[in-house]
Structures are given as C-alpha cells and as structure tokens.
Design an enzyme around this catalytic site. Structure first.
Site, PDB file in Angstrom:
ATOM      1  CG  ASP A  96      -0.250  -0.009   2.508  1.00  0.00           C
ATOM      2  OD1 ASP A  96       0.971   0.250   2.521  1.00  0.00           O
ATOM      3  OD2 ASP A  96      -0.901  -0.248   3.528  1.00  0.00           O
ATOM      4  CG  ASP A 275      -6.202  -5.514   2.075  1.00  0.00           C
ATOM      5  OD1 ASP A 275      -6.816  -4.739   1.336  1.00  0.00           O
ATOM      6  OD2 ASP A 275      -5.772  -5.169   3.193  1.00  0.00           O
ATOM      7  CB  CYS A 315      -6.414 -25.867   7.596  1.00  0.00           C
ATOM      8  SG  CYS A 315      -6.897 -25.664   9.321  1.00  0.00           S
ATOM      9  CB  CYS A 318      -9.532 -28.361  10.736  1.00  0.00           C
ATOM     10  SG  CYS A 318     -10.092 -26.685  11.109  1.00  0.00           S
ATOM     11  CG  HIS A 344      -9.341 -22.524  10.872  1.00  0.00           C
ATOM     12  ND1 HIS A 344      -9.896 -23.497  10.097  1.00  0.00           N
ATOM     13  CD2 HIS A 344     -10.334 -21.637  11.163  1.00  0.00           C
ATOM     14  CE1 HIS A 344     -11.195 -23.237   9.935  1.00  0.00           C
ATOM     15  NE2 HIS A 344     -11.483 -22.111  10.576  1.00  0.00           N
TER      16      HIS A 344
HETATM   17 ZN   LIG Z   1      -9.141 -25.352   9.469  1.00  0.00          ZN
END
Ligand SMILES: [Zn+2]
Length: 389
Positions: A96, A275, A315, A318, A344
């Site tokens: 930016d 973003d 992920c 998880c 996650h």
């Molecule tokens: Zn996850």
C-alpha cells in the site's frame, strides 16, 4: 505503455458483475478473485512463508509501506535485495502507499499539496511522504503492485471536505503515475501502480474520481476509503458507484474488506482483489471463522469438545487438533495457539475465495451468492445505484 501486469478474464457471471481471471505478474500468476493475506511488517503474523505459500496457496500478499519505511527502512530492504528476498517470499507482493496508516496511526500530521508530513508512531520522528517518495520506497521494496499515495478521509466527513480531498488524491495520483513511468522506463523488472478511487461516502465524488483516474491508463484500480467505520451497505454502495466506470479489462481492488460473508458481495460488484486484517487479528483474539459461522474459542462449551475446529476444513489445524486443545492453548497464552488459529482463519478465507472462483467458472455464482446470503443472514440483494450516501 505496455502492460506491466496482464489481467486475463476467464469467465464473467451473466447476472452480477463478478468475474474470474488470471493476473500475470513478474512473481507468478494469481487466480482471481483473490484474497490477499496481510503481512504488515513483511510477515503474516503467526505464519511462516512456507505455510503461506505451500499450505495455504497464497500467491499474493500485502505488505505495508508506512511500517517498512519507518522500520527497517526501504533503503536497507533495497540493499538486501528487495522485499521478496528480505522476507524469503517467492510469490507476488502488493504494497500500500502508506497513506492510510499516516492518517490512522501517526501522531501529528499535516497535509499540503506537496504531500503529508507526519510523526512516526514509533519514536515521534518527523517524516514526509510525497506521491513521488512513496513510489520510490515501493520500488525499493521491489513490489509487484504499488499503490499511489492518497488521502483516506475518516468517516464521516462533509461533501465539501471529501471533494477537496478527492481532487488532491487525483492530483497526487497523476504525480505518482508520472514519476512511476519515468522510473520504470529505466528498469528491467516489472511493476504496476494502482491509483486509488476516493470520495468518502458520496457516489457523485466516487464517479468523478474514477473518471479522472481513467486518464492514467493504469494496470489496475483500487477503491479505497471503504471499511473505515461506515455501515456496510454504504461501502458496497461506493463500490457500485465506482465499478462501472473502471476499465473492464483491469483488476479492481477493494482495500481493507471484509468479513467472510462480505467477500462474495464485493465480488458480485466487480471486485477482483481484497485484503483484510480480520482473519489474522481475529485469530489471535480467539475469533475463528468456520464454514458454520464464527466460533469464540474461549467459551466454556468448548472445554471438553473433541471435535475439530471446523469439520469441513482440511487445514492442518482442523485435521490435527480438537477445539478443547485449541481452547487450552488460547487460555494458556501459548504461541502455538496464534499460529494454528491464523493458519485456519486464512485457510477459511482462501477456501471462500476458491468456492467463489469455482462458482463463477461453473456459471453458478448467483446461486452461490444467494446460498451464502441465506446462510449468513445478510442482505444480498443487488440494487446498483440505490445506495446514495
Ligand atoms: Zn481449518
């Protein structure tokens, strides 16, 4: 001028303004719509670059000119081979302009036609940003995508102030663009400079700003000054006012948005890039985004919960850990918690963007949008032009 980055549209939704595309940069091809994880200090807090690139598949991340200019300094980064090398990041980087942080973080600041003088939030030292100097700093970083210096007015401001500020932002964008073109004419590396559409919450100013910036024939355009505390329908309305004016064949970037359920809303309004600090910041604060909604890990109900954080997420967090364990790490203040939670949350954002992109390519985005709105309970009706601020 030859395009420095090339945007290829692969599919367009016939019912909304959504499109799927490929953004070709010097550091790889980016599938759009894309969510950019925020790496303010040349690091996405809690993750290393291998996790970002390999586990999360991030192809484009955002870094912050204001912070890196103050510390460690753009000349040091240039000396060490640029930001990609400094942070060991193989993929693309967008920086930016620093304008937003000057207006939100620094102490005393004074805006003039020349630029903005400000006091460092770190030690009070005086600095000055001009449209030219922020281009130079971002070229020293070696950013793939640079942003032109803008003024991001707070919310709310008067129409009169917003107009004056918007005209200045346009004049700054012209100066930034002229300087940028002179600089890259001497360079072999490829960079793009995006100007930023401002105009606070006034659709007429947004349109006027977008029209003025078209002259720059830029490789992409950003919509800034949204997500500054205004109600959500207003932010979406500002994008609706701006987007039809922007060239169809260039990427559009909505700065600083949004919540997971907002991502399809922006895409439906023609946005290709977004973003937001929410997935990273909220992760560290114990707010986790799942396919079933938000989960606050400190709640007592998760004390002995042996289920994964999100049963639908693949992920590492998880796949490997229980809610009970994550809650334990969080309450104990363990470093590992921040890392697992951030992994996650970013994954959740990346998954949402992948779903959106697949839906556009499969010509089922409208269905996706409606389903997503029903799940989140948010208002999704598209009424272009009725959101007058
Ligand atoms: Zn996850």
């Amino acid at each position: 001028m030859l395009r420095q980055i090339f945007f290829e549209i692969q599919a367009e939704c016939p019912h909304t303004r959504a499109r799927a595309g490929l953004l070709h940069t010097a550091h790889g091809v980016i599938e759009t719509p894309v969510f950019m994880p925020v790496g303010t200090q040349a690091t996405v807090k809690g993750l290393n670059q291998r996790q970002l690139a390999e586990e999360l598949g991030a192809r484009l991340i955002l870094a912050n000119t204001y912070h890196l200019y103050l510390r460690p300094g753009h000349e040091l980064i240039r000396h060490l081979g640029g930001l990609h090398k400094f942070m060991s990041w193989p993929n693309a980087i967008l920086t930016d302009s620093g304008g937003f942080q000057v207006f939100s973080l620094s102490g005393l600041r004074k805006i003039s036609e020349e630029g903005v003088a400000f006091q460092s939030h770190l030690n009070g030292d005086l600095h000055h940003f001009s449209p030219e100097s922020t281009v130079d700093a971002q070229l020293a970083f070696g950013s793939d995508i640079l942003m032109a210096l803008d003024e991001c007015p707070e919310y709310p401001v008067s129409h009169e102030y917003a107009r004056e500020s918007m005209y200045r932002t346009v004049r700054w964008a012209r100066r930034a663009n002229n300087h940028f073109r002179r600089r890259i004419a001497e360079m072999t590396s490829r960079h793009a400079l995006f100007p930023i559409v401002q105009g606070s919450m006034f659709p007429d100013l947004r349109r006027e700003c977008a029209i003025a910036l078209l002259d720059l024939d830029s490789d992409g355009y950003a919509v800034g000054g949204v997500s500054v505390g205004e109600p959500r329908p207003l932010s979406l309305g500002m994008v609706e006012a701006t987007e039809p004016i922007l060239p169809r064949d260039r990427p559009r970037y909505a700065m600083g948005v949004g919540m997971p359920d907002e991502l399809p809303q922006y895409v439906a309004r023609g946005i290709d890039m977004m973003d937001c600090v929410l997935p990273t910041r909220n992760a560290r604060n114990g707010y986790l985004f799942t396919s079933e909604g938000r989960l606050i890990i400190k709640h007592a109900q998760y004390r002995d919960d042996a289920r994964p954080l999100d049963p639908n997420c693949s992920c590492y967090t998880c796949k490997s850990y229980t809610r009970a364990y994550l809650r334990h790490l969080f309450l104990s203040g363990e470093i590992l918690y921040a890392s697992l939670a951030t992994l996650h949350n970013i994954r959740r954002y990346m998954d949402v963007m992948r779903e959106i992109r697949c839906a556009i390519l499969a010509n089922s985005f409208l269905q996706y949008l409606n389903d997503a709105a029903q799940t989140s309970g948010s208002v999704s009706d598209l009424h272009p032009g009725d959101s007058n601020g």
